[in-house]
Design an enzyme around this catalytic site. Sequence first.
Site, short mmCIF file in Angstrom:
data_model
loop_
_atom_site.label_atom_id
_atom_site.label_comp_id
_atom_site.label_asym_id
_atom_site.label_seq_id
_atom_site.Cartn_x
_atom_site.Cartn_y
_atom_site.Cartn_z
N LYS A 281 -18.71 -57.93 -16.11
CA LYS A 281 -18.07 -57.26 -14.96
C LYS A 281 -16.89 -56.28 -15.83
O LYS A 281 -16.25 -56.76 -16.31
CB LYS A 281 -17.03 -58.23 -13.92
CG LYS A 281 -16.63 -57.40 -12.98
CD LYS A 281 -17.86 -56.89 -11.84
CE LYS A 281 -17.38 -56.37 -10.67
NZ LYS A 281 -17.15 -57.46 -9.90
N HIS A 282 -17.33 -55.08 -15.90
CA HIS A 282 -16.35 -53.80 -16.02
C HIS A 282 -16.29 -54.22 -17.86
O HIS A 282 -15.40 -54.22 -18.34
CB HIS A 282 -14.99 -53.97 -15.55
CG HIS A 282 -14.98 -53.66 -14.24
ND1 HIS A 282 -15.46 -52.50 -13.90
CD2 HIS A 282 -14.43 -54.25 -13.09
CE1 HIS A 282 -15.28 -52.26 -12.46
NE2 HIS A 282 -14.81 -53.39 -12.10
N ASN A 424 -6.61 -57.94 -26.63
CA ASN A 424 -6.37 -59.11 -27.40
C ASN A 424 -7.43 -60.09 -26.37
O ASN A 424 -7.41 -59.97 -25.15
CB ASN A 424 -5.14 -59.50 -27.20
CG ASN A 424 -4.41 -58.86 -28.39
OD1 ASN A 424 -4.86 -58.83 -29.44
ND2 ASN A 424 -2.95 -58.42 -27.94
N HIS A 530 -11.96 -52.75 -29.17
CA HIS A 530 -10.99 -51.96 -28.35
C HIS A 530 -11.90 -51.12 -27.25
O HIS A 530 -13.06 -51.09 -27.44
CB HIS A 530 -10.20 -50.94 -29.07
CG HIS A 530 -9.45 -51.85 -29.94
ND1 HIS A 530 -9.41 -52.09 -31.47
CD2 HIS A 530 -8.00 -52.16 -29.60
CE1 HIS A 530 -8.33 -52.53 -31.90
NE2 HIS A 530 -7.61 -52.74 -30.90
#
Length: 530
Positions: A281-282, A424, A530
């Site tokens: 999801k996303h 993180n 990232h």
Amino acid sequence: MSPTPRRVTRALLSVSDKTGLIDFARALVGHGVELVSTGGTAKAIAAAGLPVKDVSDLTGFPEMMDGRVKTLHPKVHGGLLAIRDNAEHKQAMTDHGIAQIDLLVVNLYPFEATVDKGAGYEDCIENLDIGGPAMIRAAAKNHDDVAVVVEANDYQAVLDELAANNGATTLTLRKRLAAKAYARTAAYDAAISNWFALQLELDAPDFRAIGGRLLQSLRYGENPHQKAAFYATPEKRPGVATARQVQGKELSYNNINDTDAAYEAVGEFDTKRTAACVIVKHANPCGVAEGNSLLDAYQKALACDSVSAFGGIVALNRTLDAEAARAITEIFTEVIIAPDATDEAIAIVAAKKNLRLLLAGSLPDPRAIGLTYKTVAGGLLVQSRDNAVVDDMALKVVTKRQPTEAELRDLKFAFRVGKHVKSNTIIYAKDLATVGIGAGQMSRVDSARIAARKAQDAAEAMKLAAPMTKGSVVASDAFFPFADGMLACIEAGATAVVQPGGSVRDDEVIKAADDAGIAMVFTGTRHFRH
């Protein structure tokens, strides 16, 4: 520029891909167009009984040097570049016996396909087209007078204009074709330059070019006010760009991004070893599990965070079967992607008309080399793909307590998952399934706490006596800079930890682990994402 349609009296055709060639050539002849051609293209046209002049008749020079020199001649480039309304150009054509060429049809030597099939260095070099790009660029520059076609998909557009304009093409079409022609040669050169960089093992060549072919115009980007499109690069990595869409609505920008994230993650799990499922999801996994079957893996993955899984992407590492298909379609799912699917599974998914089903044929290789790209203002960040795999790492136990066999198995699983979660990252895992995922937080402590909170929510939803983090293991994508993040994991119930190590405070973290009586393993490899 003159908006007057330009009549096509002569066309030069030189194609490696002869799809639709004969029908197109026949239609051109029907419009009174003289055909000039080269090598195999000329032979194919002549074999179809159509009149064609060999380019050597036009230039007065034979093809030579194994066909390397055939169109690099003033009578070819003069015919393409001459400005028809320029008196000096017209006189030069007359003085030197240069005939105008009004239509150029060239698709390039199949360099990309040659590389794809694993050909050797010399074969790849011989499939570098020189004359083709030169002619394409010449014709495209002179698009006020000349139409240039670089792929068979545009044959019909040219024929439609010839029919509508008494054998002529419009400036609007010629501009569009010219823009496409330059983009094609740019993508071709990008493929060649990147291949050379790979051969020479150049990590940072002085220039880096990226070329892509349009796969799909998208309704919008991440948000409705953003425009977007989906392009395929020469890399043939199994995934959303190469998959066959069996059914469902058109993929959106976010669907494509999330599906890529899901399939890359599930590619970490060897299909011969285990069934595996990743729910995304996303762009972040919200549930990952291995199981005895796809159904088992899906149910375990769903249990991690069934709330986030609603409207998510499901990726599987094996052929989708009927059992798994029935379970997946019980809740709203945007996309299912798998290497393949049984006929029964396809029929089950078909009941959900909007659900996209993608079949990729195979899994992406997590160890394969490759490049990833990210744009920044005024620049492009390029790096090698993170192809580190936990199975290849030399794991080092740094605590007094050794992990048990079951803990070590789950530690490897958790670290495998952590590679695909935004940093993180904290992953709690138990019995080869995620039981809590903390992603993308500025603080590693926050990731640990969020993951634990997710596990509590899941326990309440399933009416469990305690969160599944009790007795779990935990993985961190990067080192713990302080002991606090690890202590938060221990508080949630983790009994073993895997992390890269490398902090200046590793000794403090190891001591805290020993004081708590847990096992800790260093991988020596970080998985920032990232």
